[in-house]
Design a protein around this motif. Structure first.
Motif, PDB file in Angstrom:
ATOM      1  N   VAL A  67      55.620  26.953 -14.275  1.00 30.06           N
ATOM      2  CA  VAL A  67      55.278  27.877 -13.376  1.00 30.06           C
ATOM      3  C   VAL A  67      55.654  29.271 -13.528  1.00 30.06           C
ATOM      4  O   VAL A  67      54.729  30.307 -13.393  1.00 30.06           O
ATOM      5  CB  VAL A  67      55.835  27.394 -11.744  1.00 30.06           C
ATOM      6  CG1 VAL A  67      55.330  28.220 -10.708  1.00 30.06           C
ATOM      7  CG2 VAL A  67      55.591  26.132 -11.768  1.00 30.06           C
ATOM      8  N   LEU A  68      56.622  29.567 -14.280  1.00 28.96           N
ATOM      9  CA  LEU A  68      57.181  30.886 -14.417  1.00 28.96           C
ATOM     10  C   LEU A  68      56.338  31.549 -15.475  1.00 28.96           C
ATOM     11  O   LEU A  68      55.722  32.652 -15.380  1.00 28.96           O
ATOM     12  CB  LEU A  68      58.689  30.858 -14.902  1.00 28.96           C
ATOM     13  CG  LEU A  68      59.179  32.330 -15.400  1.00 28.96           C
ATOM     14  CD1 LEU A  68      59.165  33.154 -14.136  1.00 28.96           C
ATOM     15  CD2 LEU A  68      60.894  32.138 -15.603  1.00 28.96           C
ATOM     16  N   ALA A  69      55.951  30.722 -16.569  1.00 26.88           N
ATOM     17  CA  ALA A  69      55.242  31.162 -17.684  1.00 26.88           C
ATOM     18  C   ALA A  69      53.637  31.476 -16.989  1.00 26.88           C
ATOM     19  O   ALA A  69      53.044  32.504 -17.393  1.00 26.88           O
ATOM     20  CB  ALA A  69      54.937  30.113 -18.691  1.00 26.88           C
ATOM     21  N   LEU A  70      53.307  30.628 -16.161  1.00 25.58           N
ATOM     22  CA  LEU A  70      51.845  30.824 -15.399  1.00 25.58           C
ATOM     23  C   LEU A  70      51.772  32.208 -14.556  1.00 25.58           C
ATOM     24  O   LEU A  70      51.156  33.023 -14.523  1.00 25.58           O
ATOM     25  CB  LEU A  70      51.494  29.491 -14.722  1.00 25.58           C
ATOM     26  CG  LEU A  70      51.127  28.310 -15.454  1.00 25.58           C
ATOM     27  CD1 LEU A  70      50.856  27.423 -14.480  1.00 25.58           C
ATOM     28  CD2 LEU A  70      49.905  28.669 -16.105  1.00 25.58           C
ATOM     29  N   GLN A  71      53.136  32.205 -14.108  1.00 31.07           N
ATOM     30  CA  GLN A  71      53.357  33.577 -12.953  1.00 31.07           C
ATOM     31  C   GLN A  71      53.472  35.077 -14.027  1.00 31.07           C
ATOM     32  O   GLN A  71      52.708  35.931 -13.663  1.00 31.07           O
ATOM     33  CB  GLN A  71      54.545  33.650 -12.234  1.00 31.07           C
ATOM     34  CG  GLN A  71      54.356  32.492 -11.082  1.00 31.07           C
ATOM     35  CD  GLN A  71      55.518  32.359 -10.376  1.00 31.07           C
ATOM     36  OE1 GLN A  71      56.791  32.096 -10.755  1.00 31.07           O
ATOM     37  NE2 GLN A  71      55.806  32.885  -8.879  1.00 31.07           N
ATOM     38  N   GLU A  72      53.891  34.704 -15.334  1.00 27.86           N
ATOM     39  CA  GLU A  72      54.131  35.954 -16.093  1.00 27.86           C
ATOM     40  C   GLU A  72      52.467  36.254 -16.441  1.00 27.86           C
ATOM     41  O   GLU A  72      52.250  37.584 -16.670  1.00 27.86           O
ATOM     42  CB  GLU A  72      55.076  35.675 -17.163  1.00 27.86           C
ATOM     43  CG  GLU A  72      56.307  35.693 -16.708  1.00 27.86           C
ATOM     44  CD  GLU A  72      57.396  35.842 -17.817  1.00 27.86           C
ATOM     45  OE1 GLU A  72      56.960  36.149 -18.792  1.00 27.86           O
ATOM     46  OE2 GLU A  72      58.644  36.344 -17.721  1.00 27.86           O
ATOM     47  N   LYS A  73      51.898  35.222 -16.853  1.00 30.06           N
ATOM     48  CA  LYS A  73      50.629  35.180 -17.415  1.00 30.06           C
ATOM     49  C   LYS A  73      49.662  35.951 -16.216  1.00 30.06           C
ATOM     50  O   LYS A  73      48.893  36.992 -16.627  1.00 30.06           O
ATOM     51  CB  LYS A  73      49.884  33.911 -17.819  1.00 30.06           C
ATOM     52  CG  LYS A  73      48.699  34.162 -18.477  1.00 30.06           C
ATOM     53  CD  LYS A  73      48.748  34.960 -19.536  1.00 30.06           C
ATOM     54  CE  LYS A  73      49.560  34.474 -20.663  1.00 30.06           C
ATOM     55  NZ  LYS A  73      49.885  35.443 -22.005  1.00 30.06           N
ATOM     56  N   ALA A  74      49.667  35.643 -14.982  1.00 32.28           N
ATOM     57  CA  ALA A  74      49.107  36.342 -13.882  1.00 32.28           C
ATOM     58  C   ALA A  74      49.504  37.685 -13.696  1.00 32.28           C
ATOM     59  O   ALA A  74      48.586  38.664 -13.571  1.00 32.28           O
ATOM     60  CB  ALA A  74      49.249  35.609 -12.674  1.00 32.28           C
ATOM     61  N   ALA A  75      50.692  38.074 -13.715  1.00 32.64           N
ATOM     62  CA  ALA A  75      51.271  39.481 -13.949  1.00 32.64           C
ATOM     63  C   ALA A  75      50.716  40.408 -14.909  1.00 32.64           C
ATOM     64  O   ALA A  75      50.447  41.534 -14.612  1.00 32.64           O
ATOM     65  CB  ALA A  75      52.810  39.317 -13.942  1.00 32.64           C
ATOM     66  N   GLU A  76      50.451  39.671 -15.844  1.00 36.70           N
ATOM     67  CA  GLU A  76      49.616  40.560 -17.221  1.00 36.70           C
ATOM     68  C   GLU A  76      48.397  40.987 -16.604  1.00 36.70           C
ATOM     69  O   GLU A  76      47.928  41.806 -16.975  1.00 36.70           O
ATOM     70  CB  GLU A  76      49.809  39.755 -18.487  1.00 36.70           C
ATOM     71  CG  GLU A  76      50.992  39.366 -18.987  1.00 36.70           C
ATOM     72  CD  GLU A  76      50.597  38.699 -20.315  1.00 36.70           C
ATOM     73  OE1 GLU A  76      49.524  38.313 -20.634  1.00 36.70           O
ATOM     74  OE2 GLU A  76      51.643  38.006 -20.694  1.00 36.70           O
TER      75      GLU A  76
ATOM     76  N   ALA B 110      47.695  41.711 -13.527  1.00 38.55           N
ATOM     77  CA  ALA B 110      47.934  42.402 -12.148  1.00 38.55           C
ATOM     78  C   ALA B 110      47.706  41.412 -10.872  1.00 38.55           C
ATOM     79  O   ALA B 110      47.098  41.893  -9.905  1.00 38.55           O
ATOM     80  CB  ALA B 110      47.380  43.632 -12.049  1.00 38.55           C
ATOM     81  N   VAL B 111      47.782  40.156 -10.818  1.00 41.04           N
ATOM     82  CA  VAL B 111      47.295  39.229  -9.805  1.00 41.04           C
ATOM     83  C   VAL B 111      48.481  38.396  -9.805  1.00 41.04           C
ATOM     84  O   VAL B 111      49.488  38.123 -10.438  1.00 41.04           O
ATOM     85  CB  VAL B 111      45.989  38.726 -10.195  1.00 41.04           C
ATOM     86  CG1 VAL B 111      44.787  39.459 -10.358  1.00 41.04           C
ATOM     87  CG2 VAL B 111      46.045  37.659 -11.265  1.00 41.04           C
ATOM     88  N   LYS B 112      48.497  37.863  -8.356  1.00 40.45           N
ATOM     89  CA  LYS B 112      49.454  36.725  -8.018  1.00 40.45           C
ATOM     90  C   LYS B 112      48.946  35.339  -8.679  1.00 40.45           C
ATOM     91  O   LYS B 112      47.581  35.272  -8.455  1.00 40.45           O
ATOM     92  CB  LYS B 112      49.702  36.690  -6.608  1.00 40.45           C
ATOM     93  CG  LYS B 112      50.415  37.946  -6.087  1.00 40.45           C
ATOM     94  CD  LYS B 112      50.745  37.814  -4.672  1.00 40.45           C
ATOM     95  CE  LYS B 112      51.687  39.048  -4.282  1.00 40.45           C
ATOM     96  NZ  LYS B 112      51.995  39.051  -2.838  1.00 40.45           N
ATOM     97  N   LEU B 113      49.636  34.459  -9.088  1.00 42.70           N
ATOM     98  CA  LEU B 113      49.343  33.170  -9.617  1.00 42.70           C
ATOM     99  C   LEU B 113      48.330  32.442  -8.402  1.00 42.70           C
ATOM    100  O   LEU B 113      47.434  31.669  -8.615  1.00 42.70           O
ATOM    101  CB  LEU B 113      50.454  32.351  -9.928  1.00 42.70           C
ATOM    102  CG  LEU B 113      49.962  30.967 -10.477  1.00 42.70           C
ATOM    103  CD1 LEU B 113      49.193  31.183 -11.671  1.00 42.70           C
ATOM    104  CD2 LEU B 113      51.313  30.099 -10.714  1.00 42.70           C
ATOM    105  N   GLY B 114      49.133  32.610  -7.032  1.00 37.42           N
ATOM    106  CA  GLY B 114      48.189  31.908  -6.027  1.00 37.42           C
ATOM    107  C   GLY B 114      47.081  32.240  -5.783  1.00 37.42           C
ATOM    108  O   GLY B 114      46.053  31.565  -5.283  1.00 37.42           O
ATOM    109  N   ASP B 115      46.598  33.808  -6.012  1.00 39.57           N
ATOM    110  CA  ASP B 115      45.398  34.336  -6.050  1.00 39.57           C
ATOM    111  C   ASP B 115      44.435  33.996  -7.380  1.00 39.57           C
ATOM    112  O   ASP B 115      43.097  34.058  -6.983  1.00 39.57           O
ATOM    113  CB  ASP B 115      45.337  35.685  -5.891  1.00 39.57           C
ATOM    114  CG  ASP B 115      46.115  36.070  -4.754  1.00 39.57           C
ATOM    115  OD1 ASP B 115      46.194  35.370  -3.302  1.00 39.57           O
ATOM    116  OD2 ASP B 115      46.652  37.258  -4.544  1.00 39.57           O
TER     117      ASP B 115
END
Length: 291
Positions: free
Chosen positions: A83-92, A94-99
């Motif tokens: 989940v952390l890895a996916l969240q960091e990928k989303a942050a790249e 500029a979106v939230k993983l849930g979005d």
């Protein structure tokens, strides 16, 4: 060391005075250390493994883009670190993983830690094994049938989960989301947020006594350590390489894969957590040390 049902001679502190070694990284050790303290134990920290970003970022980027485009009916998450890895990928992006995750994509979590991490990211979990929180648990209870599945995982993940889902008719795309390395991780590649927060939103165990491998081995040899906790197969391998033979120190494993790896290293597993949570691990330590 008290009774097997957790009742004890110290008013709710069945591990009073027991020195217990935690082998997680500092940023993931806080909740387990606190649960051990509440049970009366003296937690000590020997970080054996760490996580780094996947070396093949292009492959991870491509899979993540396909996830956002709705190419997968299911996302299967086999660790909170994923989940952390996916969240960091989303942050790249500029979106939230849930979005980023399409509304029609269903999500499976291997167990409580993964589920909590997903829910903290704003993602509903549609399937979690009821009993065995493992690859086998996901496969045995798989509700998705012949679906398109994205399975992001560690570089050292066993193929059992992907093969099991494929045997159920699923079309599985695996991708390396992070690498497991010996502690410490290379700072430039380290997976994790700043500010002492781990993949489950866990607080860094900053005050936990930090041992070197030599110091931990000396405690094992002196009989000073009551138990050591292995929270992953990679940690079990490192315990075998760093601390064996364990003597009177009891090994506690977080789940079946970790227990199997420990046994493959020639280690005796004194107890296995019935639930992959800090409370489940503490209950296993109590069982391991019960007369």
């Amino acid at each position: 060391m008290g009774t097997t049902n957790g009742e004890n001679r110290t008013g709710g502190r069945p591990l009073e005075g027991c020195r217990v070694l935690v082998t997680r990284s500092p940023e993931r050790s806080g909740p387990l250390a606190e649960a051990l303290r509440l049970a009366g134990a003296v937690p000590l920290l020997l970080p054996l493994t760490a996580t780094e970003r996947a070396p093949d970022q292009a492959a991870f980027d491509d899979a993540f883009a396909a996830l956002g485009a709705g190419r997968f009916e299911w996302l299967v998450v086999s660790s909170a670190t994923t989940v952390l890895a996916l969240q960091e990928k989303a942050a790249e992006r500029a979106v939230k993983l849930g979005d980023w995750l399409p509304a029609g994509t269903r999500v499976a979590a291997v167990g409580p830690a993964s589920r909590r991490a997903l829910e903290a990211a704003g993602i509903a979990v549609h399937f979690e094994p009821e009993q065995e929180h493992s690859a086998a648990g996901i496969v045995n209870g798989w509700p998705g049938g012949p679906a398109d599945v994205l399975l992001p995982q560690a570089d050292i993940a066993a193929p059992a989960l992907a093969r099991g889902l494929e045997a159920k008719g699923a079309r599985v795309r695996t991708v390396v989301a992070y690498s497991t390395v010996d502690f410490p991780a290379e700072p430039a590649r380290r997976l994790g947020r700043s500010g002492g927060e781990g993949p489950d939103g866990e607080v860094t165990a900053a005050a936990l006594p930090l041992l070197t491998p030599a110091e931990a081995k000396a405690e094992v040899d002196d009989g000073a350590l009551a138990a050591v906790v292995a929270a992953s197969p990679s940690a079990a391998r490192r315990i075998g390489a760093t601390l064996a033979p364990l003597g009177s120190c009891r090994l506690v494993a977080i789940g079946p894969a970790t227990a199997a790896e420990a046994e493959a290293q020639g280690l005796t597993v004194a107890a296995r957590a019935r639930e992959a949570t800090p409370e489940g691990l503490v209950a296993a330590v109590i069982r391991a040390l019960a007369p």
